[in-house]
Design a protein around this motif. Structure first.
Motif, PDB file in Angstrom:
ATOM      1  N   GLN A 263     -15.997 -41.686  73.240  1.00  8.87           N
ATOM      2  CA  GLN A 263     -17.236 -42.313  72.763  1.00  8.87           C
ATOM      3  C   GLN A 263     -18.214 -41.242  72.260  1.00  8.87           C
ATOM      4  O   GLN A 263     -18.899 -41.419  71.250  1.00  8.87           O
ATOM      5  CB  GLN A 263     -17.893 -43.137  73.872  1.00  8.87           C
ATOM      6  N   ASN A 267     -19.728 -40.972  68.620  1.00  6.79           N
ATOM      7  CA  ASN A 267     -21.180 -40.922  68.397  1.00  6.79           C
ATOM      8  C   ASN A 267     -21.568 -39.743  67.509  1.00  6.79           C
ATOM      9  O   ASN A 267     -22.454 -39.866  66.659  1.00  6.79           O
ATOM     10  CB  ASN A 267     -21.925 -40.841  69.730  1.00  6.79           C
ATOM     11  N   LYS A 270     -20.369 -40.521  63.848  1.00 10.88           N
ATOM     12  CA  LYS A 270     -21.211 -41.523  63.176  1.00 10.88           C
ATOM     13  C   LYS A 270     -22.366 -40.895  62.402  1.00 10.88           C
ATOM     14  O   LYS A 270     -22.878 -41.474  61.447  1.00 10.88           O
ATOM     15  CB  LYS A 270     -21.810 -42.494  64.209  1.00 10.88           C
ATOM     16  N   TYR A 405     -23.646 -38.370  76.228  1.00  9.99           N
ATOM     17  CA  TYR A 405     -24.348 -38.994  75.101  1.00  9.99           C
ATOM     18  C   TYR A 405     -25.684 -38.313  74.820  1.00  9.99           C
ATOM     19  O   TYR A 405     -26.179 -38.296  73.683  1.00  9.99           O
ATOM     20  CB  TYR A 405     -24.559 -40.495  75.370  1.00  9.99           C
TER      21      TYR A 405
END
Length: 425
Positions: A263, A267, A270, A405
């Motif tokens: 993930q 991220n 993106k 993140y």
């Protein structure tokens, strides 16, 4: 603007009386240029024999009108002109004339070269020669090339234009009086204008039905080349890299945390402009062994990349980070394009079982900018060895996978800061 000067004349009847007199000298300072349109602009004008003298004069008038509308100056747009026929030649570069009036005078003096309409050769010439510091290129201003074509080019433009775009040049095409049905058999690349520009949305290409309507294109063109936010083809930190993710799939990571790592990779991905001419993404996974998940050439859209990341399966095993770096250099970065920045983003949760110093040094010498992302049991000293110098800008650590993140904005910011600090030419 003429300035009013008061001159005093003597009168026998009433003493000194003021008389208004217009001076013939302008006191208006030369414009510094429109700061909202700070671009470095190259006009490629068609001087081929097919244009003819009358239409060549119309083309020069169009150029003069654009120069006037742009408000050229050191703080705003700068403009140079290249004329092409069989071969291209610079008429004047970016620093030759730094105001609209001087530009218009210089444009008037241009004489037609004649020959074929080799626009592709002209674009290659501009890419290699025009936007250099010695020619007045300012580095921080977007590079824009406007290519004018009478009918159609007599050589191919797609490959030359792709290289120009990858070199950070925004290509615009103005085509005048395109090929008729009978003439289309002579066109080397059908739909050449759309193939040459970076977005087929009509923004970068203008088609003019006939030469006498060319003047109507002045304002639309000026508005577009000055819309700096929409000049999407320039090299930026988000559209000019080959990014290889090197992902630790060792047993200590575990299935759940591995999905969190993926993930994190998604991220980061993106944030970039992804296509075969913008940023490209590749990924590999390692334990004691290494596995290429996908290379730079496999996926050319953001949706495909995110889908490919999602499909990566957890491997499990030991942690040979040194061998993984060597593998990345061979299997990922050997296929990187010469004019792309090479970024390696390595994510690991532990100390390597093998030496990382030598492989990391090799990566740095090969121009691969390496970001080391450590989680949980990763060793800070090892991360600093893997990371490109200075380590404080390229090595990151979080205690838990769930905090990964939080690093995304910082990593992106550092990638962009580093890119923007480098000279563009």
């Amino acid at each position: 603007m003429l300035d009013t000067v008061l001159c005093w004349n003597y009168s026998d009847d009433s003493g000194f009386v003021p008389k208004e007199e217009l001076s013939t000298q302008s006191l208006e300072p030369v414009s510094q240029g429109d700061p909202n349109c700070k671009i470095d602009l190259s006009f490629l004008i068609d001087g081929s024999s097919s244009v003819g003298k009358r239409r060549f004069r119309i083309q020069k008038q169009f150029l003069a009108d654009v120069a006037q509308a742009l408000d050229v100056g050191p703080a705003g747009p700068l403009m140079g002109v290249v004329q092409y026929g069989d071969n291209p030649a610079t008429q004047f570069n970016l620093k030759t004339h730094t105001n609209s009036q001087d530009l218009k005078t210089a444009i008037e003096k241009i004489t037609q070269r004649g020959g074929l309409s080799n626009a592709g050769r002209a674009i290659s010439f501009v890419t290699k020669n025009f936007f250099s510091k010695s020619n007045g290129n300012r580095g921080g201003a977007p590079n824009v090339a406007v290519v004018m074509v009478d009918g159609w080019p007599t050589d191919k433009v797609e490959e030359a234009s792709r290289f120009a775009r990858e070199s950070g040049i925004n290509i615009f095409f103005i085509t005048i009086e395109g090929a008729t049905e009978n003439e289309k058999q002579y066109v080397l690349e059908p739909n050449f204008a759309n193939k040459a520009v970076c977005r087929t949305n009509g923004f970068y290409s203008l088609n003019v039905q006939n030469w006498f309507g060319l003047h109507k294109t002045v304002q639309p063109l000026v508005k577009r080349v000055c819309d700096v936010d929409r000049l999407a083809c320039s090299k930026t930190c988000l559209n000019s890299a080959d990014i290889g993710f090197v992902i630790d799939g060792s047993s200590s990571v575990g299935t759940s945390n591995f999905r969190t790592v993926l993930q994190f990779v998604a991220n980061l991905s993106k944030e970039f402009e992804i296509s075969d001419t913008d940023t490209r993404i590749g990924a590999m996974q390692y334990t004691y062994e290494q596995r290429l998940e996908f290379g730079f050439e496999e996926h050319s859209s953001k949706a495909d990349i995110l889908n490919a990341i999602k499909k990566v399966g957890y491997w499990s095993g030991g942690t040979s980070t040194g061998a993984a770096i060597n593998y990345a250099l061979e299997q990922l970065f050997k296929k990187s394009k010469p004019n792309k920045r090479k970024l390696m983003i390595l994510i690991t949760d532990g100390r390597s079982y093998d030496d990382v110093r030598i492989p990391s040094t090799v990566a740095h010498h090969k121009g691969v900018i390496t970001y080391a992302i450590g989680v949980a049991w990763a060793a800070q000293d090892e991360l600093e060895v893997i990371a490109t110098h200075p380590a404080r800008d390229h090595a990151f650590f979080v205690d838990e996978f769930d905090y990964l993140y939080k690093l995304v904005p910082q990593v992106i910011q550092n990638i962009c800061t580093e890119f923007n600090s480098q000279p563009r030419n």
